[in-house]
Design a protein around this motif. Structure first.
Motif, PDB file in Angstrom:
ATOM      1  N   THR A   7       0.809  -1.160  -0.005  1.00  8.42           N
ATOM      2  CA  THR A   7       0.209   0.141   0.035  1.00  8.42           C
ATOM      3  C   THR A   7       0.872   1.247   0.214  1.00  8.42           C
ATOM      4  OG1 THR A   7      -1.789  -1.028   1.142  1.00  8.42           O
ATOM      5  CG2 THR A   7      -1.752   1.414   1.200  1.00  8.42           C
ATOM      6  N   LEU A   8       0.663   2.126  -0.911  1.00  4.91           N
ATOM      7  CA  LEU A   8       1.288   3.418  -1.125  1.00  4.91           C
ATOM      8  C   LEU A   8      -0.084   4.314  -0.692  1.00  4.91           C
ATOM      9  CD1 LEU A   8       3.600   5.141  -3.371  1.00  4.91           C
ATOM     10  CD2 LEU A   8       1.495   6.001  -3.207  1.00  4.91           C
ATOM     11  N   LEU A   9       0.218   5.399   0.128  1.00  4.09           N
ATOM     12  CA  LEU A   9      -0.973   6.466   0.392  1.00  4.09           C
ATOM     13  C   LEU A   9      -0.121   7.704  -0.043  1.00  4.09           C
ATOM     14  CD1 LEU A   9      -2.206   5.382   3.806  1.00  4.09           C
ATOM     15  CD2 LEU A   9      -3.143   4.928   1.635  1.00  4.09           C
ATOM     16  N   LEU A  10      -0.919   8.474  -1.193  1.00  5.29           N
ATOM     17  CA  LEU A  10      -0.392   9.594  -1.590  1.00  5.29           C
ATOM     18  C   LEU A  10      -1.416  10.765  -1.266  1.00  5.29           C
ATOM     19  CD1 LEU A  10       1.209  11.257  -3.818  1.00  5.29           C
ATOM     20  CD2 LEU A  10      -0.572  10.693  -5.483  1.00  5.29           C
ATOM     21  N   GLY A  11      -0.632  11.839  -0.381  1.00  4.94           N
ATOM     22  CA  GLY A  11      -1.373  12.784  -0.077  1.00  4.94           C
ATOM     23  C   GLY A  11      -0.784  14.433  -0.509  1.00  4.94           C
ATOM     24  N   GLY A  88      10.569  10.793   7.726  1.00  6.75           N
ATOM     25  CA  GLY A  88      10.239  10.477   8.739  1.00  6.75           C
ATOM     26  C   GLY A  88       9.394   9.195   8.902  1.00  6.75           C
ATOM     27  N   ASP A  89       8.718   8.765   9.838  1.00  4.87           N
ATOM     28  CA  ASP A  89       7.857   7.606   9.928  1.00  4.87           C
ATOM     29  C   ASP A  89       6.739   8.082  10.693  1.00  4.87           C
ATOM     30  OD1 ASP A  89       9.263   7.298  12.522  1.00  4.87           O
ATOM     31  OD2 ASP A  89       9.203   5.678  12.222  1.00  4.87           O
ATOM     32  N   VAL A  90       5.722   7.146  10.438  1.00  6.37           N
ATOM     33  CA  VAL A  90       4.421   7.193  11.560  1.00  6.37           C
ATOM     34  C   VAL A  90       3.681   5.698  11.551  1.00  6.37           C
ATOM     35  CG1 VAL A  90       2.961   7.375   9.404  1.00  6.37           C
ATOM     36  CG2 VAL A  90       2.045   8.223  11.494  1.00  6.37           C
ATOM     37  N   VAL A 124      -0.189  12.262  10.254  1.00  8.16           N
ATOM     38  CA  VAL A 124      -1.175  11.466  11.112  1.00  8.16           C
ATOM     39  C   VAL A 124      -2.495  11.348  10.746  1.00  8.16           C
ATOM     40  CG1 VAL A 124      -2.216  11.995  13.400  1.00  8.16           C
ATOM     41  CG2 VAL A 124       0.490  12.655  13.263  1.00  8.16           C
ATOM     42  N   LEU A 125      -2.891  12.411   9.962  1.00  2.00           N
ATOM     43  CA  LEU A 125      -4.346  12.305   9.446  1.00  2.00           C
ATOM     44  C   LEU A 125      -4.439  11.126   8.521  1.00  2.00           C
ATOM     45  CD1 LEU A 125      -5.078  16.280   8.758  1.00  2.00           C
ATOM     46  CD2 LEU A 125      -6.446  14.713  10.473  1.00  2.00           C
ATOM     47  N   MET A 126      -3.537  10.850   7.761  1.00  2.00           N
ATOM     48  CA  MET A 126      -3.534   9.692   6.690  1.00  2.00           C
ATOM     49  C   MET A 126      -3.398   8.437   7.650  1.00  2.00           C
ATOM     50  SD  MET A 126      -1.067  11.505   3.869  1.00  2.00           S
ATOM     51  CE  MET A 126      -0.788  10.082   2.731  1.00  2.00           C
ATOM     52  N   MET A 127      -2.718   8.408   8.629  1.00  2.00           N
ATOM     53  CA  MET A 127      -2.653   7.247   9.197  1.00  2.00           C
ATOM     54  C   MET A 127      -4.000   6.913   9.963  1.00  2.00           C
ATOM     55  SD  MET A 127      -0.690   4.644   9.913  1.00  2.00           S
ATOM     56  CE  MET A 127       0.725   3.875  10.531  1.00  2.00           C
ATOM     57  N   LEU A 128      -4.465   7.988  10.683  1.00  2.00           N
ATOM     58  CA  LEU A 128      -5.965   7.829  11.283  1.00  2.00           C
ATOM     59  C   LEU A 128      -6.595   7.234  10.479  1.00  2.00           C
ATOM     60  CD1 LEU A 128      -6.131  11.285  13.269  1.00  2.00           C
ATOM     61  CD2 LEU A 128      -5.399   8.793  14.319  1.00  2.00           C
ATOM     62  N   LEU A 187     -12.939  12.414   7.338  1.00  2.00           N
ATOM     63  CA  LEU A 187     -13.026  11.895   6.011  1.00  2.00           C
ATOM     64  C   LEU A 187     -13.056  13.201   5.224  1.00  2.00           C
ATOM     65  CD1 LEU A 187     -16.096   9.602   6.176  1.00  2.00           C
ATOM     66  CD2 LEU A 187     -13.697   9.080   5.746  1.00  2.00           C
ATOM     67  N   GLU A 188     -13.304  14.303   5.769  1.00  2.00           N
ATOM     68  CA  GLU A 188     -13.012  15.492   4.953  1.00  2.00           C
ATOM     69  C   GLU A 188     -11.664  16.015   4.957  1.00  2.00           C
ATOM     70  OE1 GLU A 188     -15.347  18.371   7.251  1.00  2.00           O
ATOM     71  OE2 GLU A 188     -17.222  18.207   5.759  1.00  2.00           O
ATOM     72  N   GLN A 189     -11.045  15.740   5.983  1.00  2.00           N
ATOM     73  CA  GLN A 189      -9.549  16.092   6.082  1.00  2.00           C
ATOM     74  C   GLN A 189      -8.513  15.147   5.062  1.00  2.00           C
ATOM     75  OE1 GLN A 189      -8.246  18.815   8.054  1.00  2.00           O
ATOM     76  NE2 GLN A 189     -10.630  19.277   8.169  1.00  2.00           N
ATOM     77  N   THR A 190      -9.154  14.013   4.933  1.00  2.00           N
ATOM     78  CA  THR A 190      -8.480  12.997   4.109  1.00  2.00           C
ATOM     79  C   THR A 190      -8.991  12.650   2.655  1.00  2.00           C
ATOM     80  OG1 THR A 190      -8.989  11.226   5.246  1.00  2.00           O
ATOM     81  CG2 THR A 190      -7.112  12.269   6.108  1.00  2.00           C
TER      82      THR A 190
END
Length: 206
Positions: A7-11, A88-90, A124-128, A187-190
């Protein structure tokens, strides 16, 4: 955790990728810093120990780790190595056997030049969001050293509330419970975040 290994998450500001052996040398260099050892309550490890730790974290079902990349740098340099874009890391730790819906979240922005720019906040938002949608978590805790005011303020801005202070460990515990309104806010933030397939550093910026 094997769940996120593809999984890759792109913000907007950061890209989250699984922690692989490619990332270990840079991570090892970071953790030589006494400041980061203090902030993360970590002991220095040899490079061999760091590789062993990466392998165990990949296998452990109760640890979910993403490396945080600088999205601007990653997208601006086609063919750039992930190691050169690391900031960094999360992490999420699922260690409460009595409550599988609780995750402890940690974030580290190791590169000093990348701090204070919102990268940690987005990570953090993406990890939440990942914890809620993929791991069925409904509660999150963050344990932060009492002297780490920037991190405490960041989590408070993300709706975490202080629930405990330990004078023994000199840390503050903050908690976020995912009510319906908090879930809607998250959900709005991400909403901009894209989930893409990842294969050991072969995912290309788009």
């Amino acid at each position: 955790m094997r769940l996120n290994q593809n999984t890759l998450l792109l913000g907007k500001k950061v890209v989250l990728v699984p922690y692989t052996s490619e990332h270990v040398p840079r991570y090892h260099e970071w953790m030589k810093s006494e400041e980061l050892q203090h902030l993360t309550a970590s002991e220095p490890l040899s490079l061999e120990q760091e590789y062993a730790m990466q392998r165990s974290w990949r296998e452990d079902a109760d640890k979910c780790t993403f490396i945080v990349l600088d999205a601007e740098k990653w997208q601006a340099q086609p063919g750039a190595t992930e190691e050169s874009c690391m900031v960094g890391d999360v992490n999420l730790f699922l260690t409460d056997l009595e409550d599988p819906t609780l995750g402890e979240i940690e974030v580290m922005i190791a590169e000093p030049s990348c701090r204070g720019k919102g990268l940690g906040t987005e990570a953090v938002l993406m990890m939440l969001s990942y914890g809620v949608t993929r791991l069925d978590l409904t509660k999150f805790e963050a344990k932060i050293g009492q002297g780490n005011e920037p991190s405490i303020r960041m989590f408070q801005k993300l709706h975490f509330e202080q629930v405990a202070v330990s004078s023994v460990f000199q840390e503050v515990t903050l908690r976020l419970t995912m009510s319906e309104s908090e879930h809607h806010w998250l959900l709005e933030q991400t909403s901009h975040v894209e989930e893409k397939p990842y294969r050991d550093g072969s995912a290309e910026p788009c």
